[in-house]
Design a protein around this motif. Structure first.
Motif, mmCIF file in Angstrom:
data_model
loop_
_atom_site.group_PDB
_atom_site.id
_atom_site.type_symbol
_atom_site.label_atom_id
_atom_site.label_comp_id
_atom_site.label_asym_id
_atom_site.label_seq_id
_atom_site.Cartn_x
_atom_site.Cartn_y
_atom_site.Cartn_z
ATOM 1 N N GLU A 2 18.933 -22.325 -47.213
ATOM 2 C CA GLU A 2 19.302 -22.377 -45.790
ATOM 3 C C GLU A 2 19.883 -21.036 -45.346
ATOM 4 N N CYS A 3 20.663 -20.428 -46.221
ATOM 5 C CA CYS A 3 21.230 -19.110 -45.892
ATOM 6 C C CYS A 3 20.114 -18.083 -45.728
ATOM 7 N N LEU A 4 19.135 -18.085 -46.632
ATOM 8 C CA LEU A 4 18.034 -17.130 -46.536
ATOM 9 C C LEU A 4 17.268 -17.335 -45.235
ATOM 10 N N LYS A 5 17.005 -18.590 -44.878
ATOM 11 C CA LYS A 5 16.279 -18.853 -43.639
ATOM 12 C C LYS A 5 17.087 -18.415 -42.424
ATOM 13 N N ASN A 6 18.404 -18.606 -42.477
ATOM 14 C CA ASN A 6 19.255 -18.154 -41.368
ATOM 15 C C ASN A 6 19.258 -16.635 -41.240
ATOM 16 N N GLU A 7 18.962 -15.937 -42.330
ATOM 17 C CA GLU A 7 18.879 -14.472 -42.297
ATOM 18 C C GLU A 7 17.485 -13.995 -41.904
ATOM 19 N N GLY A 8 16.593 -14.924 -41.603
ATOM 20 C CA GLY A 8 15.255 -14.551 -41.172
ATOM 21 C C GLY A 8 14.290 -14.267 -42.304
ATOM 22 N N VAL A 9 14.633 -14.658 -43.527
ATOM 23 C CA VAL A 9 13.770 -14.386 -44.674
ATOM 24 C C VAL A 9 12.561 -15.315 -44.633
ATOM 25 N N ASP A 10 11.369 -14.747 -44.694
ATOM 26 C CA ASP A 10 10.152 -15.559 -44.743
ATOM 27 C C ASP A 10 9.427 -15.434 -46.079
ATOM 28 N N THR A 11 9.765 -14.378 -46.866
ATOM 29 C CA THR A 11 9.069 -14.115 -48.122
ATOM 30 C C THR A 11 10.055 -13.582 -49.151
ATOM 31 N N VAL A 12 9.933 -14.074 -50.375
ATOM 32 C CA VAL A 12 10.677 -13.481 -51.492
ATOM 33 C C VAL A 12 9.684 -13.195 -52.611
ATOM 34 N N ILE A 121 28.968 -14.760 -58.394
ATOM 35 C CA ILE A 121 29.444 -16.051 -57.900
ATOM 36 C C ILE A 121 30.322 -16.709 -58.965
ATOM 37 N N GLN A 122 31.512 -17.135 -58.569
ATOM 38 C CA GLN A 122 32.426 -17.807 -59.492
ATOM 39 C C GLN A 122 32.791 -19.217 -59.036
ATOM 40 N N ASP A 123 32.417 -19.553 -57.812
ATOM 41 C CA ASP A 123 32.655 -20.891 -57.276
ATOM 42 C C ASP A 123 31.460 -21.224 -56.388
ATOM 43 N N PRO A 124 30.812 -22.379 -56.594
ATOM 44 C CA PRO A 124 29.610 -22.683 -55.805
ATOM 45 C C PRO A 124 29.861 -22.704 -54.298
ATOM 46 N N ARG A 125 31.090 -22.974 -53.907
ATOM 47 C CA ARG A 125 31.398 -22.997 -52.474
ATOM 48 C C ARG A 125 31.353 -21.599 -51.859
ATOM 49 N N ASP A 126 31.352 -20.575 -52.715
ATOM 50 C CA ASP A 126 31.273 -19.192 -52.217
ATOM 51 C C ASP A 126 29.847 -18.749 -51.910
ATOM 52 N N ILE A 127 28.854 -19.522 -52.334
ATOM 53 C CA ILE A 127 27.467 -19.062 -52.228
ATOM 54 C C ILE A 127 27.049 -18.769 -50.789
ATOM 55 N N PRO A 128 27.297 -19.658 -49.806
ATOM 56 C CA PRO A 128 26.839 -19.345 -48.448
ATOM 57 C C PRO A 128 27.418 -18.031 -47.909
ATOM 58 N N ILE A 150 24.120 -15.411 -59.899
ATOM 59 C CA ILE A 150 24.555 -16.800 -59.760
ATOM 60 C C ILE A 150 24.380 -17.530 -61.091
ATOM 61 N N PRO A 151 25.471 -17.927 -61.747
ATOM 62 C CA PRO A 151 25.350 -18.724 -62.979
ATOM 63 C C PRO A 151 24.609 -20.036 -62.714
ATOM 64 N N GLN A 152 23.865 -20.473 -63.716
ATOM 65 C CA GLN A 152 22.989 -21.632 -63.532
ATOM 66 C C GLN A 152 23.746 -22.887 -63.117
ATOM 67 N N ASP A 153 24.896 -23.150 -63.738
ATOM 68 C CA ASP A 153 25.611 -24.386 -63.420
ATOM 69 C C ASP A 153 26.162 -24.359 -61.994
ATOM 70 N N PRO A 160 29.633 -29.141 -49.949
ATOM 71 C CA PRO A 160 29.485 -29.450 -48.518
ATOM 72 C C PRO A 160 29.090 -28.182 -47.772
ATOM 73 N N TYR A 161 27.814 -28.056 -47.439
ATOM 74 C CA TYR A 161 27.322 -26.824 -46.825
ATOM 75 C C TYR A 161 27.591 -26.798 -45.337
ATOM 76 N N GLU A 162 28.189 -25.710 -44.895
ATOM 77 C CA GLU A 162 28.372 -25.462 -43.470
ATOM 78 C C GLU A 162 27.833 -24.069 -43.176
ATOM 79 N N PRO A 163 26.988 -23.951 -42.149
ATOM 80 C CA PRO A 163 26.439 -22.622 -41.827
ATOM 81 C C PRO A 163 27.533 -21.598 -41.565
ATOM 82 N N VAL A 164 27.289 -20.369 -42.010
ATOM 83 C CA VAL A 164 28.221 -19.258 -41.783
ATOM 84 C C VAL A 164 27.713 -18.479 -40.573
#
Length: 551
Positions: A2-12, A121-128, A150-153, A160-164
């Motif tokens: 969702e973050c990538l799409k909000n940044e306009g990413v269409d291709t990786v 990344i050290q806390d999954p809540r930091d990802i967005p 980003i560590p796998q776990d 709880p994802y909230e858009p930034v």
């Protein structure tokens, strides 16, 4: 996702692995196109090509360990050439970090000297927030690569994802506007100069400031020269265009820099390939230096009038200040007489073959004719890169994509893939050397699978050409490890991948053969046999002054 799409990413671009499986699972139904490359270095260069051609942020993904370390060359390339890119890597689980776990590599530590910024990344809540910060940092100020590890776990955790909506980094506030007093001083200096030169770098392309540059150049009759990375920022050909400067630049450009009384540098960093011997560089000149990165100001050459900021914002102000001075343009007539004398005496030229042999310079002229100048050209690194810069005339920015600062062989083909994905309506040509193309030729499979219609023209002289030239000129022709020996039949290699393969050996067949390749559907590889021991001239020998050009 969702973050990538909000940044306009269409291709990786990328390759999955164990540590990135949660991310790739989310990618499955995200709506974002993933292009499976055949090597992570290829994915990284494809992200660079995408960014350079479009101006948008390029994204590459890899798993941990060797997947991440295979990105290192592309990351270093991106930082040297100021390419806005985000590299997302997987990492082993947090409980395995520091244990030498399977496929563990400290990619944050490994890449620390070659990123603009990195985030572990050290806390999954930091990802967005981390993803949005990465894009903000990559594209603002002086663009560059940002790594998010980003560590796998943590990548598979539920949050709880909230858009930034906004990114605010108190410690990161790039200066963009430029100091008004310094801009006025620069305008007065330009008005007083009798032998000025506008020295333009890739920063003008990155800033999308080409139109403002043209306004400045034509507000008077200022001579303009561009670096290798700046080609296309000023339209070529043009009456005020001196050609490229530097080690393989034109004599007119280099001699003008040597005799100038004022050099206005815009988005350039006084690289050693431009300055030559620093103590002998432009000895009569005062310097205006406009750059978004304050660390570049006076780093190599002291700036008399430093201006920190975005060229797209500074140049229009400089034009207004200059025009307000109502300067008499006739003061530059003597300077232009001097420059035109050099242009007439020292044009770019070469001795063409008297038979069917294809000279490499003619190959570039043929490519320009076959494309009509309407193509995005990517290149690898070496003689073919310099000949393209000399003989292909770039009418606008983002049409010339190559590795400047790092000089990365193997860059051209994957970068062309990225450019073609970003700009599907523009023909994309990769001009490769027979040495360079073999470093990432596996990406032909990506082109075929993903239906990316890159046209690759290989300048095949059987040597690592630029190294051979240096060994001829400076090492008594002791050709050590430069003869390519056995190379593949490139036409058959293309056929093996499912692409169209062609070979051209005669000069009279070159233009039409190129037109045939350009008109074909899908990816094409054209092997062009050129003169084996042709040298790229003119040339400033390393460590010497511009006035000491040879050839």
């Amino acid at each position: 996702m969702e973050c990538l799409k909000n940044e306009g990413v269409d291709t990786v671009f990328g390759i999955p692995g164990g540590a990135s499986l949660p991310t790739y699972d989310a990618l499955y139904d995200s709506g974002i196109r993933h292009i499976l490359c055949r090597h992570e270095q290829g994915a990284g260069h494809a992200a660079e090509g995408y960014a350079k051609a479009s101006g948008r942020v390029g994204v590459a993904m890899a798993t941990s360990g060797p997947g991440a370390t295979n990105l290192v060359t592309a990351i270093a390339d991106a930082v040297m050439d100021s390419v806005p890119t985000v590299f997302i890597t997987g990492q082993v689980r947090t409980d395995l970090i520091g244990t030498d776990g399977f496929q563990e590599a400290d990619i944050s530590g490994i890449t620390m000297p070659i990123v603009k910024h990195s985030i572990m990344i050290q806390d999954p809540r930091d990802i967005p927030a981390a993803i949005h910060e990465a894009f903000h940092i990559a594209r603002t100020g002086r663009p560059g690569p940002v790594l998010v590890d980003i560590p796998q776990d943590l990548s598979r955790a539920d949050i709880p994802y909230e858009p930034v909506d906004t990114v605010h980094l108190p410690g990161y506030q790039p200066t963009t506007e430029g100091n008004a007093k310094q801009i006025r001083l620069a305008a007065k200096a330009l008005a007083n100069a009798r032998r000025p030169v506008l020295y333009v770098g890739g920063g003008v392309v990155n800033a999308n400031a080409a139109e403002s540059l043209r306004e400045l150049a034509t507000s008077d009759k200022f001579p303009v020269t561009c670096t290798l990375m700046g080609l296309g920022a000023f339209p070529a050909p043009h009456p005020q265009w001196l050609g490229m400067l530097g080690m393989h630049g034109t004599r007119a450009a280099n001699y003008a820099m040597d005799e100038a009384d004022l050099i206005c540098s815009i988005g350039a960093r006084f690289d050693d390939r431009v300055t030559g011997k620093l103590s002998e560089f432009a000895p009569r000149a005062k310097f205006i230096h406009i750059d978004i990165d304050p660390a570049e100001i006076s780093k190599n050459v002291p700036a008399h009038i430093p201006i920190v900021g975005d060229a797209a914002k500074i140049l229009p102000k400089l034009v207004r200040e200059y025009r307000a001075l109502d300067v008499d343009g006739s003061r530059l007539e003597g300077w232009w007489e001097r420059i035109k004398g050099w242009q007439e005496k020292y044009p770019l030229t070469y001795e063409d073959s008297s038979d069917s042999e294809i000279k490499p310079q003619y190959m570039i002229e043929a490519m320009y004719e076959a494309t009509g100048g309407n193509a995005i050209i990517t290149s690898d690194v070496g003689q073919h890169q310099m000949w393209t810069a000399q003989y292909f005339h770039f009418p606008e920015p983002r049409r010339w994509i190559n590795s400047g600062g790092l000089g990365t062989m193997g860059f051209g083909l994957p970068a062309a893939m990225g450019a073609a994905v970003a700009c599907p309506d523009v023909p994309v040509v990769c001009l490769a050397g027979d040495g360079s193309v073999q470093m990432n030729s596996q990406e032909l499979a990506t082109c075929v699978t993903e239906k990316i219609p890159v046209k690759t023209f290989i300048m095949n002289n059987g040597y690592l050409g630029m190294v051979r030239q240096w060994q001829e000129l400076f090492w008594d022709r002791r050709y050590s490890a430069v003869d390519m020996g056995t190379s593949p039949d490139f036409a058959k290699l293309a056929d093996a991948y499912g692409a169209l393969g062609m070979r051209i050996t005669k000069k009279e067949e070159l233009v039409e053969g190129m037109k045939t390749a350009l008109a074909a559907d899908g990816p094409v590889v054209v092997d062009v046999a050129v003169t084996k021991e042709e040298n790229c001239y003119p040339m400033i020998p390393a460590g010497q002054a511009a006035r000491d050009m040879v050839g």
